[in-house]
Design a protein around this motif. Structure first.
Motif, PDB file in Angstrom:
ATOM      1  N   ARG A 158      51.520  14.585 -13.060  1.00 21.69           N
ATOM      2  CA  ARG A 158      50.460  16.254 -13.156  1.00 21.69           C
ATOM      3  C   ARG A 158      48.834  15.468 -13.646  1.00 21.69           C
ATOM      4  N   LEU A 161      46.639  13.629 -11.648  1.00 21.42           N
ATOM      5  CA  LEU A 161      46.191  14.422 -11.069  1.00 21.42           C
ATOM      6  C   LEU A 161      44.985  15.046 -11.126  1.00 21.42           C
ATOM      7  N   ASP A 162      44.741  15.935 -12.595  1.00 21.08           N
ATOM      8  CA  ASP A 162      43.719  16.877 -13.009  1.00 21.08           C
ATOM      9  C   ASP A 162      42.811  16.524 -13.094  1.00 21.08           C
ATOM     10  N   ALA A 163      43.175  15.183 -13.853  1.00 19.88           N
ATOM     11  CA  ALA A 163      42.148  14.451 -14.940  1.00 19.88           C
ATOM     12  C   ALA A 163      41.285  13.531 -13.420  1.00 19.88           C
ATOM     13  N   ALA A 164      42.321  13.585 -13.088  1.00 25.52           N
ATOM     14  CA  ALA A 164      40.940  12.604 -11.360  1.00 25.52           C
ATOM     15  C   ALA A 164      40.009  13.648 -10.773  1.00 25.52           C
TER      16      ALA A 164
END
Lengths: 503, 133
Positions: A158, A161-164
């Motif tokens: 998770r 995802l935030d980083a991406a």
């Protein structure tokens, strides 16, 4: 016409990862065969990179027109000393991460995707170094970008995802700005070939528009290189990637941006617009200071190292700002040294995580007693990053700072020296916390042993040896960097190689 | 024609900026799309829009006839459209995955990789804050 040797040498660094990408994508589900493909490709790329360096050393700048369409109409690939060295070092990092990755714990489930994406990333990076054409450079940037998106979310966590999300949106904006600039450059000069553009840019009647375009391009490349006001995507994302991915990102991605900046400024805008030197000055100083202070504030190894990528980019920009041939040579040596050391530090961080169970300095401790070799390998890379003699970082920093003093840029050189001290501070922080202090209660203790230890520490040791080699036997590398600096500053060789004897 | 294209370019750019600053990922994605289209317009506008005839060299002639359109910007734009299509698809999947795992589409609320506050000067507190979300 039968392709000559130069054509092959320029095409192979792109063809090898392309083939490796296609093959390893087709061989999903057979990890052993995939590993063999990646290993073969990395070895072949090392050989072709070395051959390219040898050829460029012997013959000067070489260029190849794809499909034999004459420049500036066709697609041109060019290699000068700088580009050839970058391709060779890319191959080295490719080989090191490929050897390290199968042993990394975060990798296991994702390995089927890792191999093709890694090859695609290397394809984009090598293509960007050899592109002789602004639009091709854009396309290679995009190849690199889509592969890096895939690699970043490999772990599937998770956090990633935030980083991406942040990485993807900010980088897409930067490439779109680049694309707008490409369109405007074409409108101004009527060409996209970099060598042709270098000849025509001074003749553009509207120099104000040329300055605007130069600024747009610098901003786009600067965002890729994570320079001072445009770096926010980097600390938001790099620390979430699994260790081998973080290593190859840290080593290569930002440096492609720096490479593009150096290429653009030295080739197309050599006389420099009036605003360019002060701007680069401010950007270099800001990048160094903000990066190193960000690193000092953190307690997670990967976050510390991510911020150090930013501060080190500043040194390269110092070379570009001072812009004497000696300064550019310093920037070239700095990039070569930095790619190796930074990738190596992220690989060591992965090994520390394996041995100590965490990336957080609070949860680590006692590693020196358990595995002194891990400590020595970390120390080599860390002290080289801080610029202590006799390691490679010392010579790179020495050249950059000396060029600053020589050119009378005392304040900038002082900032660079102060940043070096603060870099040493954060490296010592990692050293004291992770290696010297007693391990905290309940810390996970996993002895690195046997085959896994060799696989994790082997590539690290190889890169550390190269760092030591550059440090102890600096003469040939410094001479190479000086020749590359001369070649970049006197751009006639590049233009003549691309456009031939045409007037 | 150029003036019209330039105005349209500015309009798209302004709309893209507005949407990119929104605190909602779908809006941000539309902003990226508009930005990409603004770039395409810039390329077309920069490469002479006067000609309308197909850019084919007649048999026996050495150059394009006057009034031929410029094929290069169109090739560039075609490439750029394909690339932005692929990247937009990726970002949409990313937004969808984010929505499923975090139940939010507000980038400000995504704080797993980037904590909301500065790291503590105490390493133990910093490690705990890191582990919390």
């Amino acid at each position: 016409m039968i392709a000559a040797r130069a054509d092959w040498l320029l095409a192979l660094p792109v063809l090898i990862p392309l083939l490796a990408c296609a093959l390893s994508a087709a061989l999903r589900g057979r990890p052993l065969v995939q590993r063999a493909v990646t290993a073969t490709a990395a070895a072949a790329m090392l050989v072709s990179g070395a051959a390219l360096v040898a050829e460029v050393l012997g013959r000067g700048v070489i260029a190849s027109q794809m499909g034999d369409w004459p420049a500036p109409f066709g697609i041109t690939m060019v290699a000068d000393l700088f580009a050839a060295a970058m391709v060779a070092i890319t191959a080295l990092i490719y080989a090191a991460t490929a050897a390290y990755a199968p042993a990394d714990a975060g990798m296991r489930a994702q390995e089927a995707l890792w191999h093709p994406l890694l090859a695609a990333l290397v394809l984009g990076v090598a293509g960007a170094f050899l592109a002789g054409d602004l639009f091709n450079l854009y396309v290679w940037f995009e190849v690199m970008l889509i592969a890096s998106f895939g690699l970043l979310v490999l772990g599937g966590g998770r956090e990633q995802l935030d980083a991406a999300v942040k990485y993807a949106v900010l980088n897409l904006m930067a490439t779109t700005v680049f694309l707008i600039a490409v369109g405007l450059v074409y409108g101004l000069t009527g060409t996209l070939n970099l060598a042709d553009m270098a000849r025509r840019m001074p003749q553009v009647p509207n120099q104000g528009a040329a300055a605007a375009v130069a600024f747009l391009l610098l901003a786009a490349f600067g965002a890729k290189a994570a320079v001072f006001p445009l770096f926010f995507w980097l600390p938001a994302s790099y620390h979430t990637a699994i260790a081998p991915v973080a290593a190859i990102f840290a080593g290569l991605l930002t440096k492609v941006g720096v490479y593009a900046m150096i290429r653009l400024v030295t080739l197309v805008f050599p006389a420099g617009q009036d605003w360019m030197a002060p701007l680069l000055w401010a950007v270099a100083a800001g990048t160094m200071v903000v990066g190193v202070l960000g690193a000092a504030a953190h307690w997670d190894i990967r976050r510390i190292l991510s911020f150090h990528i930013i501060s080190q980019i500043g040194y390269m920009i110092v070379g570009l700002a001072v812009a004497t041939p000696f300064a550019i040579a310093g920037a070239v040596l700095y990039i070569i040294h930095h790619i190796m050391v930074k990738a190596n530090l992220f690989l060591v961080a992965g090994a520390i995580r394996r041995a100590g169970g965490s990336f957080s300095l609070a949860a680590l401790g006692g590693l020196w007693r358990r595995d002194p070799w891990l400590g020595i390998l970390f120390a080599i890379a860390a002290l080289s990053l801080a610029g202590l003699p006799p390691l490679s970082g010392f010579w790179a920093k020495f050249m950059v700072v000396k060029s600053g003093f020589d050119a009378g840029w005392y304040a900038l050189a002082a900032v660079a020296l102060g940043t070096g001290i603060l870099t040493l501070y954060s490296m010592l922080k990692i050293w004291i916390e992770a290696f010297w202090k007693e391990p905290p209660e309940g810390a996970a203790v996993v002895a690195l042993a046997g085959r896994e230890r060799w696989l994790l520490l082997g590539p690290v040791a190889a890169l550390a040896l190269v760092t030591l080699g550059i440090g102890l036997w600096a003469e040939p590398f410094a001479a190479y960097a000086l020749a590359a600096g001369e070649q970049l500053a006197g751009r006639e060789a590049y233009i003549a190689a691309v456009l031939g004897a045409r007037p | 024609m150029e003036t019209l294209l330039a105005l349209l370019f500015g309009l798209l750019l302004a709309a893209a900026c507005y949407l990119l600053l929104a605190r909602s990922l779908p809006r941000v994605i539309i902003g990226l799309l508009l930005l990409g289209n603004a770039a395409n317009l810039a390329i077309i506008a920069a490469g002479r829009v006067a000609g309308t005839a197909p850019p084919l060299v007649e048999r026996g002639a050495q150059a394009l006839a006057a009034g031929a359109s410029n094929p290069l910007p169109q090739a560039l734009v075609l490439t750029a459209i394909v690339i932005s299509f692929a990247l937009t698809a990726f970002v949409m999947v990313l937004a969808w995955a984010t929505w499923r795992s975090e139940a939010t589409l507000d980038p400000e609320a995504l704080r797993r990789a980037e904590p909301a506050a500065l790291p503590s000067t105490d390493k133990q507190e910093a490690a705990e804050a890191e582990a919390r979300p």
